[in-house]
Scaffold this motif. Structure first.
Motif, PDB file in Angstrom:
ATOM      1  N   ASP A   1      66.672 187.338  43.712  1.00 11.55           N
ATOM      2  CA  ASP A   1      66.297 186.895  43.286  1.00 11.55           C
ATOM      3  C   ASP A   1      66.454 185.934  43.527  1.00 11.55           C
ATOM      4  O   ASP A   1      65.221 185.246  42.877  1.00 11.55           O
ATOM      5  CB  ASP A   1      66.846 187.316  42.018  1.00 11.55           C
ATOM      6  CG  ASP A   1      66.011 189.105  41.458  1.00 11.55           C
ATOM      7  OD1 ASP A   1      65.465 189.048  42.619  1.00 11.55           O
ATOM      8  OD2 ASP A   1      67.049 189.906  41.215  1.00 11.55           O
ATOM      9  N   ARG A   2      67.017 185.141  43.225  1.00  9.18           N
ATOM     10  CA  ARG A   2      66.932 184.031  43.369  1.00  9.18           C
ATOM     11  C   ARG A   2      66.557 182.795  44.328  1.00  9.18           C
ATOM     12  O   ARG A   2      65.693 181.987  44.248  1.00  9.18           O
ATOM     13  CB  ARG A   2      68.148 182.670  43.494  1.00  9.18           C
ATOM     14  CG  ARG A   2      68.847 183.120  42.269  1.00  9.18           C
ATOM     15  CD  ARG A   2      71.009 181.932  42.146  1.00  9.18           C
ATOM     16  NE  ARG A   2      71.394 182.254  43.229  1.00  9.18           N
ATOM     17  CZ  ARG A   2      72.451 182.877  42.420  1.00  9.18           C
ATOM     18  NH1 ARG A   2      72.681 183.689  41.202  1.00  9.18           N
ATOM     19  NH2 ARG A   2      72.927 183.155  43.638  1.00  9.18           N
ATOM     20  N   ALA A   3      66.151 183.028  45.577  1.00 10.95           N
ATOM     21  CA  ALA A   3      65.817 182.844  46.830  1.00 10.95           C
ATOM     22  C   ALA A   3      64.401 183.152  46.434  1.00 10.95           C
ATOM     23  O   ALA A   3      63.295 181.952  46.877  1.00 10.95           O
ATOM     24  CB  ALA A   3      66.103 183.938  48.000  1.00 10.95           C
ATOM     25  N   GLN A   4      63.896 183.740  45.862  1.00  5.72           N
ATOM     26  CA  GLN A   4      62.450 184.682  45.876  1.00  5.72           C
ATOM     27  C   GLN A   4      62.384 183.929  44.946  1.00  5.72           C
ATOM     28  O   GLN A   4      60.542 183.664  44.588  1.00  5.72           O
ATOM     29  CB  GLN A   4      62.106 185.794  45.075  1.00  5.72           C
ATOM     30  CG  GLN A   4      61.051 186.525  45.274  1.00  5.72           C
ATOM     31  CD  GLN A   4      60.160 186.516  46.527  1.00  5.72           C
ATOM     32  OE1 GLN A   4      60.901 186.785  46.808  1.00  5.72           O
ATOM     33  NE2 GLN A   4      58.760 185.943  46.061  1.00  5.72           N
TER      34      GLN A   4
ATOM     35  N   ALA B   1      55.770 173.237  55.559  1.00  9.02           N
ATOM     36  CA  ALA B   1      57.060 174.023  56.469  1.00  9.02           C
ATOM     37  C   ALA B   1      58.385 173.550  55.826  1.00  9.02           C
ATOM     38  O   ALA B   1      58.807 175.208  56.066  1.00  9.02           O
ATOM     39  CB  ALA B   1      57.784 172.630  57.156  1.00  9.02           C
ATOM     40  N   ASP B   2      57.898 173.724  54.645  1.00  7.95           N
ATOM     41  CA  ASP B   2      59.404 173.953  53.272  1.00  7.95           C
ATOM     42  C   ASP B   2      58.789 174.823  52.781  1.00  7.95           C
ATOM     43  O   ASP B   2      59.801 176.199  52.363  1.00  7.95           O
ATOM     44  CB  ASP B   2      59.373 172.199  52.525  1.00  7.95           C
ATOM     45  CG  ASP B   2      59.647 171.061  52.952  1.00  7.95           C
ATOM     46  OD1 ASP B   2      60.825 171.749  53.927  1.00  7.95           O
ATOM     47  OD2 ASP B   2      59.787 169.861  52.225  1.00  7.95           O
ATOM     48  N   VAL B   3      58.076 175.061  52.487  1.00  6.33           N
ATOM     49  CA  VAL B   3      57.084 176.771  51.728  1.00  6.33           C
ATOM     50  C   VAL B   3      57.896 177.484  52.738  1.00  6.33           C
ATOM     51  O   VAL B   3      58.262 178.428  52.861  1.00  6.33           O
ATOM     52  CB  VAL B   3      55.821 176.084  51.598  1.00  6.33           C
ATOM     53  CG1 VAL B   3      55.349 177.284  51.125  1.00  6.33           C
ATOM     54  CG2 VAL B   3      55.500 174.883  50.822  1.00  6.33           C
TER      55      VAL B   3
ATOM     56  N   GLN C   1      61.070 181.776  54.235  1.00  5.98           N
ATOM     57  CA  GLN C   1      61.592 182.837  55.614  1.00  5.98           C
ATOM     58  C   GLN C   1      62.974 183.337  54.611  1.00  5.98           C
ATOM     59  O   GLN C   1      63.964 185.039  54.367  1.00  5.98           O
ATOM     60  CB  GLN C   1      61.685 182.134  56.212  1.00  5.98           C
ATOM     61  CG  GLN C   1      60.775 182.178  57.501  1.00  5.98           C
ATOM     62  CD  GLN C   1      61.022 181.335  58.774  1.00  5.98           C
ATOM     63  OE1 GLN C   1      62.042 180.902  58.764  1.00  5.98           O
ATOM     64  NE2 GLN C   1      59.724 181.187  59.495  1.00  5.98           N
ATOM     65  N   GLN C   2      63.820 182.365  53.684  1.00  6.87           N
ATOM     66  CA  GLN C   2      64.990 182.444  53.616  1.00  6.87           C
ATOM     67  C   GLN C   2      65.458 183.351  52.080  1.00  6.87           C
ATOM     68  O   GLN C   2      66.153 184.344  51.649  1.00  6.87           O
ATOM     69  CB  GLN C   2      65.055 181.267  52.212  1.00  6.87           C
ATOM     70  CG  GLN C   2      66.928 181.254  51.558  1.00  6.87           C
ATOM     71  CD  GLN C   2      67.655 181.379  52.789  1.00  6.87           C
ATOM     72  OE1 GLN C   2      67.264 180.592  54.012  1.00  6.87           O
ATOM     73  NE2 GLN C   2      68.977 181.812  52.861  1.00  6.87           N
ATOM     74  N   ALA C   3      63.721 183.349  51.240  1.00  5.56           N
ATOM     75  CA  ALA C   3      64.378 185.070  50.242  1.00  5.56           C
ATOM     76  C   ALA C   3      63.747 186.126  51.367  1.00  5.56           C
ATOM     77  O   ALA C   3      64.356 186.905  50.457  1.00  5.56           O
ATOM     78  CB  ALA C   3      61.961 184.398  49.730  1.00  5.56           C
ATOM     79  N   GLN C   4      62.912 186.321  52.522  1.00  6.72           N
ATOM     80  CA  GLN C   4      62.702 187.354  53.045  1.00  6.72           C
ATOM     81  C   GLN C   4      64.363 187.520  53.046  1.00  6.72           C
ATOM     82  O   GLN C   4      64.488 189.407  53.597  1.00  6.72           O
ATOM     83  CB  GLN C   4      62.079 187.261  54.504  1.00  6.72           C
ATOM     84  CG  GLN C   4      60.293 187.250  53.364  1.00  6.72           C
ATOM     85  CD  GLN C   4      59.303 187.106  54.274  1.00  6.72           C
ATOM     86  OE1 GLN C   4      60.142 186.746  55.788  1.00  6.72           O
ATOM     87  NE2 GLN C   4      57.910 187.080  54.353  1.00  6.72           N
ATOM     88  N   LEU C   5      65.358 186.707  53.773  1.00  4.35           N
ATOM     89  CA  LEU C   5      66.703 187.007  54.646  1.00  4.35           C
ATOM     90  C   LEU C   5      67.395 188.145  52.952  1.00  4.35           C
ATOM     91  O   LEU C   5      67.854 188.448  53.481  1.00  4.35           O
ATOM     92  CB  LEU C   5      66.582 185.541  54.943  1.00  4.35           C
ATOM     93  CG  LEU C   5      68.332 186.177  55.567  1.00  4.35           C
ATOM     94  CD1 LEU C   5      68.552 187.029  56.728  1.00  4.35           C
ATOM     95  CD2 LEU C   5      68.754 184.830  55.849  1.00  4.35           C
ATOM     96  N   ARG C   6      67.144 187.351  51.961  1.00  6.09           N
ATOM     97  CA  ARG C   6      68.327 187.921  50.965  1.00  6.09           C
ATOM     98  C   ARG C   6      67.492 188.560  50.829  1.00  6.09           C
ATOM     99  O   ARG C   6      68.794 189.774  50.556  1.00  6.09           O
ATOM    100  CB  ARG C   6      67.776 186.426  49.463  1.00  6.09           C
ATOM    101  CG  ARG C   6      68.156 185.116  49.962  1.00  6.09           C
ATOM    102  CD  ARG C   6      69.501 184.662  50.146  1.00  6.09           C
ATOM    103  NE  ARG C   6      70.730 184.287  50.637  1.00  6.09           N
ATOM    104  CZ  ARG C   6      72.424 184.244  51.119  1.00  6.09           C
ATOM    105  NH1 ARG C   6      72.326 184.575  50.660  1.00  6.09           N
ATOM    106  NH2 ARG C   6      71.968 182.551  50.656  1.00  6.09           N
ATOM    107  N   HIS C   7      66.100 189.502  50.961  1.00  6.82           N
ATOM    108  CA  HIS C   7      65.340 190.422  49.892  1.00  6.82           C
ATOM    109  C   HIS C   7      66.428 191.681  50.995  1.00  6.82           C
ATOM    110  O   HIS C   7      66.793 192.677  50.621  1.00  6.82           O
ATOM    111  CB  HIS C   7      64.000 190.449  50.190  1.00  6.82           C
ATOM    112  CG  HIS C   7      63.889 190.135  48.653  1.00  6.82           C
ATOM    113  ND1 HIS C   7      63.834 191.343  47.656  1.00  6.82           N
ATOM    114  CD2 HIS C   7      63.114 188.492  48.332  1.00  6.82           C
ATOM    115  CE1 HIS C   7      63.154 190.467  46.672  1.00  6.82           C
ATOM    116  NE2 HIS C   7      62.766 188.843  47.107  1.00  6.82           N
TER     117      HIS C   7
END
Length: 629
Positions: A149-152, A167-169, A174-180
């Protein structure tokens, strides 16, 4: 009804309850053990009690057990011994069937209980481990969800910001997808762990724990059954000996019912019957005729107040009323005053008491009472006297001389003599039978040796056979001798010669001669205590024999000191002697605690004076020496 389903959550309480059950079993074992100790102690006390009252071997008590009452008592003692044995059986059976078995069972029970509760604890530890795994998986899933949730939210924030580079977006996306993805993996793991835990928990509460608790329940029920069986055994052990104890009590009752009072009375007659005939009537003596009085030798009616000495027949022959007893000792006991002596005069002068103090008036006591008093002392038996007809003998006299009598028992009364002779004949016949049995056995052995020389030398038993033959011949001679005496006592043989009569019996002299100086003995008694015998003597007048003279020498009582009369004393009653103030006399018997002292003036004058009237000087060193101190 099962502990596994009803008590699935009472593991700790079940553990305490089963331990309490073992404690109860151990308490019961201790109870039974103490009961066995009590039984053993009771049996021991009963045996000691029975042994305490058993007759001692070779003692007088064995003779007492010929009566039916004492035999019944002996049977009771024997049955009590068996009764004690049954209590020992109770103790032994309880020890082996209850204490020993339960002790082993308790050890097995403890091991079984330990195993069951170990399995229960192991199952609890396993379910607790599963629970911990589930909790860890759940926390990890929760953490991953929060991180996703925090990553999303961070991605959405970066994507809406126009100042952020592309690039930052992309990196935030990618970080949000990994956390999910991590959250999905944690969810799958949590779901799997939860299913596994639920399965384990179901098995734990519905399979493992019920099985363990069921075993514990069965174990506890077996313990309860076992203690109940032990209590039944406890009662059965007692019940098994009840018939034998009942037999013991029946035997005691039977022994009590076997008591025959008539038979015991007959045994008393057989034991103490003397065989004498009762004395005849005493002839009347007429004192009104002016003629010389003739005294019958068997009369005891002489009075010492007439001042005349009685005629003595046969030289130094003296009257003998009591057999086997020194006359001086008997007279001393029979004539000792029994009343308290008079107090000394208030003044030392004889005139202070005109008539002097009154001597005690002698009470007339039965002769048997005085004789029993004599029996409490230990008389020295100097000789066997010829017995006089009509004298009642105390049984204790015979017990004193029983072991020192002649071979033919002539010192005993006729009936007692007959019994002793018959007993001796029976004993000799038994000895002869034993010797003959040994001779027969040796004869058979000799025959075997003759037939089979390799087994032994026939000549080796000849010496023993000769000894047995001699012994049998000697015993037969003894039997003939005692049978002759027995036949004479029973009246089957003629009377023996005078010489044989003197050698074998004292009772025959009693039947052929009479007491010729009974009155003289009566004079030696201060109180005339032979008055009871006057109605028991027949009047006979025969000179004494030489045989009597051999035993008639009487030694006077030895002097034990001297005394000086402090006051004048008028001895007016029988047994006392008059003394004058200042007179010196010999003391022959000191005060025995009754206030009287026995003194002697000369060889013929002796008697009692109050101890307070004389000053006594005892000679502790001289025995019988007539010397002044």
């Amino acid at each position: 009804m099962s502990w596994g389903t009803e008590l699935w959550d009472q593991f700790d309480n079940l553990e305490k309850h089963t331990q309490w059950g073992i404690d109860v079993l151990e308490k019961y074992i201790k109870f039974v053990k103490e009961r066995t100790e009590i039984e053993l102690s009771y049996a021991k006390q009963l045996r000691n009690l029975s042994k305490k009252y058993q007759p001692k071997k070779n003692s007088k008590e064995e003779e007492e057990y010929r009566y039916t009452s004492t035999r019944a008592f002996l049977a009771t003692l024997n049955e009590m011994n068996d009764y004690a044995g049954q209590h020992e059986v109770i103790s032994e059976n309880m020890t082996s069937l209850i204490t020993g078995e339960l002790t082993r069972y308790v050890q097995e029970l403890k091991q079984e209980r330990k195993s069951h509760f170990h399995d229960g604890r192991k199952a609890q530890q396993h379910i607790e481990t599963c629970w911990k795994q589930l909790e860890a998986s759940k926390r990890r899933f929760e953490r991953d969800c929060k991180e996703a949730d925090r990553a999303q939210q961070y991605f959405e924030k970066m994507d809406a910001d126009i100042n952020v580079t592309k690039a930052d977006v992309e990196k935030a996306r990618q970080q949000a997808q990994l956390r999910h993805q991590m959250a999905e993996d944690s969810k799958a793991e949590y779901s799997s762990t939860l299913q596994k835990f639920n399965s384990e928990q179901h098995d734990h509460y519905y399979t493992h724990i019920p099985n363990i608790f069921q075993k514990i329940q069965e174990m506890e029920e077996r313990r309860i059954v076992r203690i109940g069986e032990s209590m039944k055994t406890f009662a059965e052990v007692d019940r098994q000996v009840i018939p034998i104890i009942g037999k013991c009590l029946d035997e005691i009752t039977k022994a009590a019912e076997s008591i025959d009072h008539k038979n015991d009375s007959q045994l008393v007659i057989e034991a103490f019957k003397s065989g004498f005939e009762p004395p005849g009537d005493i002839d009347f003596e007429d004192f009104t005729q002016p003629m010389k009085r003739t005294v019958s030798e068997s009369s005891l009616s002489n009075s010492r107040g007439d001042g005349k000495s009685e005629p003595k027949f046969g030289g130094k022959s003296k009257g003998k009323l009591w057999p086997f007893i020194k006359k001086n000792k008997l007279m001393s006991l029979l004539t000792s005053p029994h009343q308290p002596p008079p107090p000394p005069p208030a003044s030392a002068s004889p005139s202070a008491v005109p008539n002097g103090p009154q001597s005690p008036k002698q009470q007339k006591e039965p002769l048997s009472h005085r004789f029993n008093e004599f029996m409490t002392s230990k008389p020295k038996i100097h000789c066997f006297r010829s017995l006089k007809r009509g004298i009642t003998l105390n049984t204790q006299v015979w017990s004193l001389i029983e072991g020192a009598g002649p071979e033919d028992f002539s010192n005993l009364p006729p009936e007692q003599r007959r019994k002793k002779l018959q007993q001796k004949v029976d004993e000799l016949n038994k000895d002869i039978q034993k010797e003959m049995d040994q001779r027969d056995a040796l004869t058979k052995m000799k025959d075997v040796y003759i037939k089979n020389p390799q087994m032994g030398d026939p000549a080796s038993v000849d010496h023993r056979l000769a000894e047995l033959g001699q012994n049998i011949e000697k015993l037969r001679i003894e039997v003939q001798k005692f049978e002759g005496w027995l036949a004479e006592v029973e009246g089957r043989l003629p009377m023996r010669t005078e010489q044989a009569r003197r050698q074998s019996g004292l009772y025959e002299a009693q039947n052929s001669s009479a007491v010729n100086s009974c009155a003289q003995d009566r004079e030696s008694s201060p109180d005339g205590s032979y008055t009871e015998e006057q109605s028991q003597e027949t009047e006979m007048k025969v000179p004494a024999t030489d045989f009597d003279d051999e035993f008639d020498d009487e030694e006077p009582l030895p002097t034990i000191g001297t005394c000086k009369a402090l006051y004048t004393f008028e001895g007016q009653n029988e047994g006392t002697i008059s003394v004058a103030e200042g007179e010196m006399l010999y003391v022959i018997e000191e005060d025995k605690g009754d206030g009287w002292t026995r003194i002697r003036r000369n060889e013929d004058e002796e008697g009692y004076v109050p101890t307070s009237y004389v000053e006594v000087y005892l000679d502790k060193n001289a025995k019988g020496a007539m010397t002044y101190i």
